[in-house]
Design a protein around this motif. Structure first.
Motif, PDB file in Angstrom:
ATOM      1  N   LEU A  34       0.833  -1.205   0.000  1.00 45.87           N
ATOM      2  CA  LEU A  34       0.000   0.000   0.000  1.00 45.87           C
ATOM      3  C   LEU A  34       0.868   1.255   0.000  1.00 45.87           C
ATOM      4  O   LEU A  34       0.567   2.227  -0.685  1.00 45.87           O
ATOM      5  CB  LEU A  34      -0.948   0.009   1.206  1.00 45.87           C
ATOM      6  N   ARG A  35       1.958   1.223   0.762  1.00 50.05           N
ATOM      7  CA  ARG A  35       2.883   2.368   0.808  1.00 50.05           C
ATOM      8  C   ARG A  35       3.472   2.614  -0.582  1.00 50.05           C
ATOM      9  O   ARG A  35       3.531   3.737  -1.059  1.00 50.05           O
ATOM     10  CB  ARG A  35       3.979   2.106   1.843  1.00 50.05           C
ATOM     11  N   ARG A  36       3.885   1.574  -1.253  1.00 48.99           N
ATOM     12  CA  ARG A  36       4.449   1.714  -2.600  1.00 48.99           C
ATOM     13  C   ARG A  36       3.391   2.171  -3.601  1.00 48.99           C
ATOM     14  O   ARG A  36       3.663   2.975  -4.493  1.00 48.99           O
ATOM     15  CB  ARG A  36       5.092   0.402  -3.022  1.00 48.99           C
ATOM     16  N   SER A  37       2.187   1.668  -3.446  1.00 50.82           N
ATOM     17  CA  SER A  37       1.096   2.079  -4.335  1.00 50.82           C
ATOM     18  C   SER A  37       0.812   3.573  -4.187  1.00 50.82           C
ATOM     19  O   SER A  37       0.589   4.275  -5.174  1.00 50.82           O
ATOM     20  CB  SER A  37      -0.162   1.263  -4.023  1.00 50.82           C
ATOM     21  N   ARG A  38       0.851   4.060  -2.954  1.00 54.94           N
ATOM     22  CA  ARG A  38       0.648   5.500  -2.729  1.00 54.94           C
ATOM     23  C   ARG A  38       1.755   6.315  -3.370  1.00 54.94           C
ATOM     24  O   ARG A  38       1.516   7.380  -3.933  1.00 54.94           O
ATOM     25  CB  ARG A  38       0.556   5.803  -1.229  1.00 54.94           C
ATOM     26  N   ARG A  39       2.984   5.818  -3.326  1.00 53.16           N
ATOM     27  CA  ARG A  39       4.103   6.545  -3.943  1.00 53.16           C
ATOM     28  C   ARG A  39       3.948   6.617  -5.456  1.00 53.16           C
ATOM     29  O   ARG A  39       4.274   7.631  -6.067  1.00 53.16           O
ATOM     30  CB  ARG A  39       5.424   5.913  -3.546  1.00 53.16           C
ATOM     31  N   VAL A  40       3.457   5.542  -6.056  1.00 55.22           N
ATOM     32  CA  VAL A  40       3.184   5.566  -7.492  1.00 55.22           C
ATOM     33  C   VAL A  40       2.085   6.591  -7.776  1.00 55.22           C
ATOM     34  O   VAL A  40       2.177   7.390  -8.711  1.00 55.22           O
ATOM     35  CB  VAL A  40       2.790   4.170  -8.011  1.00 55.22           C
ATOM     36  N   ALA A  41       1.052   6.592  -6.945  1.00 57.37           N
ATOM     37  CA  ALA A  41      -0.038   7.558  -7.117  1.00 57.37           C
ATOM     38  C   ALA A  41       0.490   8.988  -7.011  1.00 57.37           C
ATOM     39  O   ALA A  41       0.118   9.855  -7.808  1.00 57.37           O
ATOM     40  CB  ALA A  41      -1.129   7.310  -6.071  1.00 57.37           C
ATOM     41  N   TYR A  42       1.374   9.238  -6.041  1.00 56.55           N
ATOM     42  CA  TYR A  42       1.940  10.586  -5.894  1.00 56.55           C
ATOM     43  C   TYR A  42       2.741  10.986  -7.127  1.00 56.55           C
ATOM     44  O   TYR A  42       2.680  12.134  -7.565  1.00 56.55           O
ATOM     45  CB  TYR A  42       2.850  10.677  -4.656  1.00 56.55           C
ATOM     46  N   ALA A  43       3.499  10.044  -7.690  1.00 55.17           N
ATOM     47  CA  ALA A  43       4.291  10.339  -8.886  1.00 55.17           C
ATOM     48  C   ALA A  43       3.365  10.728 -10.042  1.00 55.17           C
ATOM     49  O   ALA A  43       3.655  11.665 -10.792  1.00 55.17           O
ATOM     50  CB  ALA A  43       5.158   9.136  -9.263  1.00 55.17           C
ATOM     51  N   VAL A  64      -7.203   3.658 -20.535  1.00 59.34           N
ATOM     52  CA  VAL A  64      -8.040   3.084 -19.485  1.00 59.34           C
ATOM     53  C   VAL A  64      -9.189   4.054 -19.187  1.00 59.34           C
ATOM     54  O   VAL A  64      -9.228   5.166 -19.712  1.00 59.34           O
ATOM     55  CB  VAL A  64      -7.228   2.793 -18.196  1.00 59.34           C
ATOM     56  N   SER A  65     -10.075   3.652 -18.328  1.00 56.72           N
ATOM     57  CA  SER A  65     -11.201   4.517 -17.968  1.00 56.72           C
ATOM     58  C   SER A  65     -10.772   5.540 -16.910  1.00 56.72           C
ATOM     59  O   SER A  65      -9.840   5.286 -16.133  1.00 56.72           O
ATOM     60  CB  SER A  65     -12.359   3.685 -17.415  1.00 56.72           C
ATOM     61  N   PRO A  66     -11.469   6.679 -16.866  1.00 55.78           N
ATOM     62  CA  PRO A  66     -11.190   7.652 -15.797  1.00 55.78           C
ATOM     63  C   PRO A  66     -11.417   7.049 -14.407  1.00 55.78           C
ATOM     64  O   PRO A  66     -10.740   7.410 -13.447  1.00 55.78           O
ATOM     65  CB  PRO A  66     -12.176   8.789 -16.068  1.00 55.78           C
ATOM     66  N   GLN A  67     -12.330   6.093 -14.311  1.00 60.19           N
ATOM     67  CA  GLN A  67     -12.590   5.432 -13.028  1.00 60.19           C
ATOM     68  C   GLN A  67     -11.364   4.642 -12.573  1.00 60.19           C
ATOM     69  O   GLN A  67     -11.031   4.625 -11.383  1.00 60.19           O
ATOM     70  CB  GLN A  67     -13.811   4.500 -13.121  1.00 60.19           C
ATOM     71  N   TYR A  68     -10.682   3.998 -13.530  1.00 62.79           N
ATOM     72  CA  TYR A  68      -9.477   3.250 -13.166  1.00 62.79           C
ATOM     73  C   TYR A  68      -8.364   4.204 -12.733  1.00 62.79           C
ATOM     74  O   TYR A  68      -7.619   3.903 -11.791  1.00 62.79           O
ATOM     75  CB  TYR A  68      -9.005   2.355 -14.316  1.00 62.79           C
ATOM     76  N   VAL A  69      -8.266   5.346 -13.387  1.00 62.49           N
ATOM     77  CA  VAL A  69      -7.274   6.340 -12.970  1.00 62.49           C
ATOM     78  C   VAL A  69      -7.582   6.791 -11.538  1.00 62.49           C
ATOM     79  O   VAL A  69      -6.676   6.917 -10.716  1.00 62.49           O
ATOM     80  CB  VAL A  69      -7.224   7.545 -13.937  1.00 62.49           C
ATOM     81  N   SER A  70      -8.844   6.999 -11.225  1.00 62.67           N
ATOM     82  CA  SER A  70      -9.225   7.364  -9.858  1.00 62.67           C
ATOM     83  C   SER A  70      -8.800   6.283  -8.873  1.00 62.67           C
ATOM     84  O   SER A  70      -8.316   6.583  -7.772  1.00 62.67           O
ATOM     85  CB  SER A  70     -10.736   7.588  -9.761  1.00 62.67           C
ATOM     86  N   LYS A  71      -8.969   5.024  -9.272  1.00 61.78           N
ATOM     87  CA  LYS A  71      -8.561   3.914  -8.410  1.00 61.78           C
ATOM     88  C   LYS A  71      -7.048   3.945  -8.198  1.00 61.78           C
ATOM     89  O   LYS A  71      -6.575   3.768  -7.075  1.00 61.78           O
ATOM     90  CB  LYS A  71      -8.989   2.590  -9.033  1.00 61.78           C
ATOM     91  N   ILE A  72      -6.289   4.186  -9.262  1.00 60.70           N
ATOM     92  CA  ILE A  72      -4.829   4.287  -9.148  1.00 60.70           C
ATOM     93  C   ILE A  72      -4.458   5.416  -8.193  1.00 60.70           C
ATOM     94  O   ILE A  72      -3.610   5.257  -7.315  1.00 60.70           O
ATOM     95  CB  ILE A  72      -4.179   4.526 -10.530  1.00 60.70           C
ATOM     96  N   LEU A  73      -5.109   6.556  -8.357  1.00 62.00           N
ATOM     97  CA  LEU A  73      -4.782   7.733  -7.542  1.00 62.00           C
ATOM     98  C   LEU A  73      -5.208   7.575  -6.085  1.00 62.00           C
ATOM     99  O   LEU A  73      -4.773   8.340  -5.232  1.00 62.00           O
ATOM    100  CB  LEU A  73      -5.405   8.987  -8.162  1.00 62.00           C
ATOM    101  N   SER A  74      -6.047   6.572  -5.799  1.00 61.74           N
ATOM    102  CA  SER A  74      -6.438   6.318  -4.409  1.00 61.74           C
ATOM    103  C   SER A  74      -5.290   5.717  -3.615  1.00 61.74           C
ATOM    104  O   SER A  74      -5.310   5.721  -2.382  1.00 61.74           O
ATOM    105  CB  SER A  74      -7.644   5.361  -4.358  1.00 61.74           C
ATOM    106  N   GLY A  75      -4.274   5.187  -4.332  1.00 61.13           N
ATOM    107  CA  GLY A  75      -3.130   4.588  -3.652  1.00 61.13           C
ATOM    108  C   GLY A  75      -3.419   3.217  -3.095  1.00 61.13           C
ATOM    109  O   GLY A  75      -2.738   2.758  -2.173  1.00 61.13           O
ATOM    110  N   LYS A  76      -4.428   2.521  -3.651  1.00 59.26           N
ATOM    111  CA  LYS A  76      -4.799   1.207  -3.125  1.00 59.26           C
ATOM    112  C   LYS A  76      -4.813   0.136  -4.201  1.00 59.26           C
ATOM    113  O   LYS A  76      -5.551  -0.826  -4.126  1.00 59.26           O
ATOM    114  CB  LYS A  76      -6.177   1.285  -2.471  1.00 59.26           C
ATOM    115  N   VAL A  77      -3.956   0.304  -5.222  1.00 56.56           N
ATOM    116  CA  VAL A  77      -3.884  -0.684  -6.301  1.00 56.56           C
ATOM    117  C   VAL A  77      -2.639  -1.542  -6.100  1.00 56.56           C
ATOM    118  O   VAL A  77      -1.544  -1.017  -5.926  1.00 56.56           O
ATOM    119  CB  VAL A  77      -3.831   0.009  -7.685  1.00 56.56           C
ATOM    120  N   ASN A  78      -2.819  -2.847  -6.116  1.00 55.90           N
ATOM    121  CA  ASN A  78      -1.702  -3.778  -6.010  1.00 55.90           C
ATOM    122  C   ASN A  78      -1.183  -4.005  -7.427  1.00 55.90           C
ATOM    123  O   ASN A  78      -1.606  -4.911  -8.120  1.00 55.90           O
ATOM    124  CB  ASN A  78      -2.153  -5.082  -5.360  1.00 55.90           C
TER     125      ASN A  78
END
Length: 103
Positions: A34-43, A64-78
């Motif tokens: 989760l920590r790494r996912s958040r760092r990707v989202a921040y980048a 991809v869909s805007p919804q998937y981008v929102s999911k990425i930006l949530s910092g909770k994507v494995n």
């Protein structure tokens, strides 16, 4: 006599059991990725700000869909390595390296 706040809370309480403890346990068990996912989202957020892009713009660049981008930006994507690579190629940035450098 109960205060108005207590009366309000009692009148509006959920009949379902809280998932707070389960959610906290899940976050603790998955803290590393989760920590790494958040760092990707921040980048990605930094990239968006630097280039004046919206979620729709990023979605279009990644195919991809805007919804998937929102999911990425949530910092909770494995993320898989494949997904990281697709993001880096689609945006022309190195999100994985940025995430690793801050670890």
């Amino acid at each position: 006599m109960k205060s108005k706040a207590v009366q309000f809370l009692e009148a509006n309480q959920s009949g379902e059991r809280s998932t707070f403890v389960d959610d906290a346990k899940w976050r603790q068990e998955n803290a590393s990725w989760l920590r790494r996912s958040r760092r990707v989202a921040y980048a990605i957020m930094d990239y968006m700000q630097d280039n004046g892009l919206s979620r729709n713009d990023v979605a279009e660049k990644l195919g991809v869909s805007p919804q998937y981008v929102s999911k990425i930006l949530s910092g909770k994507v494995n993320f898989s390595f494949k997904t990281i690579s697709e993001i880096e190629e689609g945006l022309g940035i190195e999100v994985f390296q940025a995430a690793a450098m801050e670890a």
